[in-house]
Design a protein around this motif. Structure first.
Motif, PDB file in Angstrom:
ATOM      1  N   LEU A 278      -0.357   5.482   1.836  1.00 55.95           N
ATOM      2  CA  LEU A 278       0.986   6.046   1.684  1.00 55.95           C
ATOM      3  C   LEU A 278       1.358   6.165   0.209  1.00 55.95           C
ATOM      4  CD1 LEU A 278       2.852   4.177   4.569  1.00 55.95           C
ATOM      5  CD2 LEU A 278       2.041   6.541   4.535  1.00 55.95           C
ATOM      6  N   LYS A 279       0.968   5.180  -0.563  1.00 61.58           N
ATOM      7  CA  LYS A 279       1.237   5.210  -2.006  1.00 61.58           C
ATOM      8  C   LYS A 279       0.559   6.420  -2.646  1.00 61.58           C
ATOM      9  CE  LYS A 279       2.804   3.100  -5.784  1.00 61.58           C
ATOM     10  NZ  LYS A 279       4.242   2.772  -6.000  1.00 61.58           N
ATOM     11  N   THR A 280      -0.663   6.692  -2.235  1.00 63.27           N
ATOM     12  CA  THR A 280      -1.403   7.848  -2.747  1.00 63.27           C
ATOM     13  C   THR A 280      -0.679   9.156  -2.437  1.00 63.27           C
ATOM     14  OG1 THR A 280      -3.517   6.688  -2.498  1.00 63.27           O
ATOM     15  CG2 THR A 280      -3.614   9.067  -2.662  1.00 63.27           C
ATOM     16  N   LEU A 281       0.002   9.187  -1.291  1.00 63.72           N
ATOM     17  CA  LEU A 281       0.761  10.375  -0.896  1.00 63.72           C
ATOM     18  C   LEU A 281       2.126  10.449  -1.591  1.00 63.72           C
ATOM     19  CD1 LEU A 281       0.025  10.291   2.954  1.00 63.72           C
ATOM     20  CD2 LEU A 281      -0.823  12.011   1.322  1.00 63.72           C
TER      21      LEU A 281
ATOM     22  N   ILE B 103       4.504   8.163  -1.106  1.00 60.96           N
ATOM     23  CA  ILE B 103       5.511   7.614  -0.197  1.00 60.96           C
ATOM     24  C   ILE B 103       5.722   6.122  -0.469  1.00 60.96           C
ATOM     25  CG2 ILE B 103       6.045   7.103   2.221  1.00 60.96           C
ATOM     26  CD1 ILE B 103       4.453   9.671   2.907  1.00 60.96           C
ATOM     27  N   ASN B 104       6.950   5.770  -0.814  1.00 62.01           N
ATOM     28  CA  ASN B 104       7.258   4.382  -1.157  1.00 62.01           C
ATOM     29  C   ASN B 104       8.344   3.762  -0.285  1.00 62.01           C
ATOM     30  OD1 ASN B 104       5.452   4.100  -3.416  1.00 62.01           O
ATOM     31  ND2 ASN B 104       6.808   5.494  -4.530  1.00 62.01           N
ATOM     32  N   ASP B 105       8.965   4.568   0.568  1.00 63.06           N
ATOM     33  CA  ASP B 105      10.042   4.095   1.436  1.00 63.06           C
ATOM     34  C   ASP B 105       9.545   4.121   2.874  1.00 63.06           C
ATOM     35  OD1 ASP B 105      12.462   3.364   2.542  1.00 63.06           O
ATOM     36  OD2 ASP B 105      13.417   5.319   2.239  1.00 63.06           O
ATOM     37  N   ILE B 106       9.570   2.968   3.544  1.00 65.06           N
ATOM     38  CA  ILE B 106       8.971   2.864   4.874  1.00 65.06           C
ATOM     39  C   ILE B 106       9.948   2.238   5.863  1.00 65.06           C
ATOM     40  CG2 ILE B 106       7.054   1.878   6.207  1.00 65.06           C
ATOM     41  CD1 ILE B 106       5.630   1.753   3.330  1.00 65.06           C
ATOM     42  N   GLU B 107       9.981   2.816   7.048  1.00 63.09           N
ATOM     43  CA  GLU B 107      10.703   2.207   8.158  1.00 63.09           C
ATOM     44  C   GLU B 107       9.665   1.531   9.048  1.00 63.09           C
ATOM     45  OE1 GLU B 107      14.245   3.581  11.029  1.00 63.09           O
ATOM     46  OE2 GLU B 107      12.366   4.622  11.453  1.00 63.09           O
ATOM     47  N   PHE B 108       9.658   0.212   9.028  1.00 62.45           N
ATOM     48  CA  PHE B 108       8.725  -0.526   9.880  1.00 62.45           C
ATOM     49  C   PHE B 108       9.330  -0.701  11.265  1.00 62.45           C
ATOM     50  CE2 PHE B 108       6.449  -1.700   6.034  1.00 62.45           C
ATOM     51  CZ  PHE B 108       5.141  -1.805   6.488  1.00 62.45           C
ATOM     52  N   SER B 109       8.610  -0.280  12.295  1.00 59.36           N
ATOM     53  CA  SER B 109       9.053  -0.497  13.660  1.00 59.36           C
ATOM     54  C   SER B 109       8.117  -1.463  14.373  1.00 59.36           C
ATOM     55  CB  SER B 109       9.148   0.831  14.417  1.00 59.36           C
ATOM     56  OG  SER B 109       8.144   1.723  14.048  1.00 59.36           O
ATOM     57  N   ASN B 110       7.370  -2.198  13.583  1.00 54.91           N
ATOM     58  CA  ASN B 110       6.423  -3.177  14.102  1.00 54.91           C
ATOM     59  C   ASN B 110       5.977  -4.053  12.931  1.00 54.91           C
ATOM     60  OD1 ASN B 110       4.134  -4.487  15.307  1.00 54.91           O
ATOM     61  ND2 ASN B 110       3.945  -2.767  16.717  1.00 54.91           N
ATOM     62  N   LEU B 111       5.721  -5.327  13.193  1.00 51.18           N
ATOM     63  CA  LEU B 111       5.165  -6.196  12.148  1.00 51.18           C
ATOM     64  C   LEU B 111       3.648  -6.260  12.238  1.00 51.18           C
ATOM     65  CD1 LEU B 111       7.708  -9.185  12.145  1.00 51.18           C
ATOM     66  CD2 LEU B 111       7.560  -7.269  10.529  1.00 51.18           C
ATOM     67  N   PHE B 112       3.090  -5.614  13.244  1.00 54.97           N
ATOM     68  CA  PHE B 112       1.631  -5.503  13.407  1.00 54.97           C
ATOM     69  C   PHE B 112       0.931  -6.855  13.345  1.00 54.97           C
ATOM     70  CE2 PHE B 112       3.258  -1.510  11.702  1.00 54.97           C
ATOM     71  CZ  PHE B 112       2.803  -0.630  12.666  1.00 54.97           C
TER      72      PHE B 112
ATOM     73  N   ASP C 283       5.863  -5.395  -2.246  1.00 55.57           N
ATOM     74  CA  ASP C 283       6.251  -5.700  -3.630  1.00 55.57           C
ATOM     75  C   ASP C 283       5.109  -5.444  -4.602  1.00 55.57           C
ATOM     76  OD1 ASP C 283       8.772  -6.386  -2.784  1.00 55.57           O
ATOM     77  OD2 ASP C 283       8.460  -8.559  -2.913  1.00 55.57           O
ATOM     78  N   GLU C 284       3.896  -5.777  -4.183  1.00 55.25           N
ATOM     79  CA  GLU C 284       2.726  -5.572  -5.044  1.00 55.25           C
ATOM     80  C   GLU C 284       2.543  -4.100  -5.395  1.00 55.25           C
ATOM     81  OE1 GLU C 284      -0.608  -7.116  -2.933  1.00 55.25           O
ATOM     82  OE2 GLU C 284       0.033  -9.219  -3.119  1.00 55.25           O
ATOM     83  N   ARG C 285       2.991  -3.231  -4.510  1.00 56.65           N
ATOM     84  CA  ARG C 285       2.762  -1.789  -4.676  1.00 56.65           C
ATOM     85  C   ARG C 285       4.010  -1.022  -5.110  1.00 56.65           C
ATOM     86  NH1 ARG C 285      -0.395  -4.245  -1.421  1.00 56.65           N
ATOM     87  NH2 ARG C 285      -2.555  -3.556  -1.092  1.00 56.65           N
ATOM     88  N   GLY C 286       5.094  -1.736  -5.325  1.00 58.29           N
ATOM     89  CA  GLY C 286       6.328  -1.063  -5.708  1.00 58.29           C
ATOM     90  C   GLY C 286       6.913  -0.239  -4.573  1.00 58.29           C
ATOM     91  N   GLN C 287       6.630  -0.649  -3.341  1.00 61.28           N
ATOM     92  CA  GLN C 287       7.156   0.041  -2.171  1.00 61.28           C
ATOM     93  C   GLN C 287       8.258  -0.795  -1.536  1.00 61.28           C
ATOM     94  OE1 GLN C 287       3.146   0.359  -0.455  1.00 61.28           O
ATOM     95  NE2 GLN C 287       3.408   2.587  -0.373  1.00 61.28           N
ATOM     96  N   LYS C 288       8.974  -0.188  -0.574  1.00 63.23           N
ATOM     97  CA  LYS C 288      10.068  -0.910   0.066  1.00 63.23           C
ATOM     98  C   LYS C 288      10.152  -0.573   1.545  1.00 63.23           C
ATOM     99  CE  LYS C 288      13.547   2.647  -0.898  1.00 63.23           C
ATOM    100  NZ  LYS C 288      14.835   2.984  -1.533  1.00 63.23           N
ATOM    101  N   CYS C 289      10.714  -1.481   2.307  1.00 70.44           N
ATOM    102  CA  CYS C 289      11.076  -1.237   3.694  1.00 70.44           C
ATOM    103  C   CYS C 289      12.599  -1.153   3.715  1.00 70.44           C
ATOM    104  CB  CYS C 289      10.594  -2.375   4.590  1.00 70.44           C
ATOM    105  SG  CYS C 289      11.311  -2.348   6.257  1.00 70.44           S
TER     106      CYS C 289
END
Length: 272
Positions: free
Chosen positions: A41-44, A46-55, A67-73
């Protein structure tokens, strides 16, 4: 290219931001390796994610990877049952992930969806939303799924839910495919209730598919934005005049790895 030129080009874009992503799009990948999927997703971009599962992971683990990737939920999707019966646990996971929103996407126990179901949902939504807001500073959102648009009096059951929930505690996520599928115009709903929608699922329906109020269709009927039946520019124009804060791409199709890049390119090239 100078900054002024870049700014001018962006000002002409209908959708200048980069959309977020619903984790369900990459559900099989996330189930195998959360870190690698976040890298994809980072490669694309995309940094903003809606998680609908903790997998199967802990919220703390996913937060660390983000946090390591500068992304957020920004939004955390849960089941209707968990929202009701595990409200505090849901809220703690949402807070740990960094989300501001808790979302529920399916409430129908068995078809058809009735006014009694809608009245019960209103009662529960108000209760959940009040607890999430007052105790945790989170906003509760309900995500439409198509079956709520059956006629009720002069409007629909979806109107009933929106009009009878407390706007201080209950907001909505507009899934544009699941508004269109039963014959509604998503843009009209944004115009009718411009202050109630905070989140949006961006998706498109394969041409030739005839909808209904079942709340279901084959995942293969999800197609790249701009290749299906929905009037995406009109919807985004209406969204720009609404209270929507986060836009998420959702593509349930097996072809998502091909279609997501197409969707991103389409959104980037849309002009006002």
């Amino acid at each position: 290219m100078n900054t002024a030129l870049i700014s001018a080009q962006k000002s002409k874009q209908l959708f200048p931001q980069t959309a977020g992503m619903v984790s369900y799009t990459y559900r099989q990948s996330f189930a195998k390796d959360v870190a690698k999927t976040l890298d994809t997703l980072k490669t694309l971009g995309i940094n903003d994610i809606e998680f609908s599962n903790l997998f199967g992971r802990k919220a703390t683990d996913i937060r660390a990877l983000l946090d390591e990737r500068g992304q957020k939920c920004s939004s955390f999707g849960v089941s209707y049952a968990d929202a009701q019966n595990k409200t505090a646990e849901v809220a703690q996971n949402a807070k740990t992930l960094g989300a501001n929103y808790v979302r529920v996407a399916w409430i129908m126990q068995k078809p058809p969806f009735t006014i009694d179901d809608a009245k019960k949902a209103v009662e529960i939504f108000n209760k959940i939303g009040k607890q999430l807001k007052n105790d945790f500073g989170l906003t509760f959102c309900y995500h439409n799924h198509g079956y709520e648009y059956v006629k009720y009096e002069d409007e629909t059951l979806m109107d009933f839910i929106i009009q009878n929930t407390n706007p201080d505690y209950v907001s909505f996520e507009l899934d544009i495919l699941w508004a269109f599928f039963p014959g509604q115009d998503p843009a009209d709903w944004l115009k009718k209730y411009p202050k109630r929608y905070k989140l949006m699922h961006l998706k498109d329906l394969r041409k030739g598919i005839v909808g209904n109020d079942s709340g279901g269709t084959s995942v293969e009927n999800d197609v790249a934005l701009g290749t299906g039946q929905l009037d995406i520019p009109a919807i985004l124009k209406a969204a720009n005049n609404s209270s929507i804060v986060h836009f998420y791409i959702e593509d349930e199709s097996p072809s998502y790895t091909k279609q997501v890049p197409q969707t991103l390119t389409y959104l980037k090239n849309l002009k006002k």
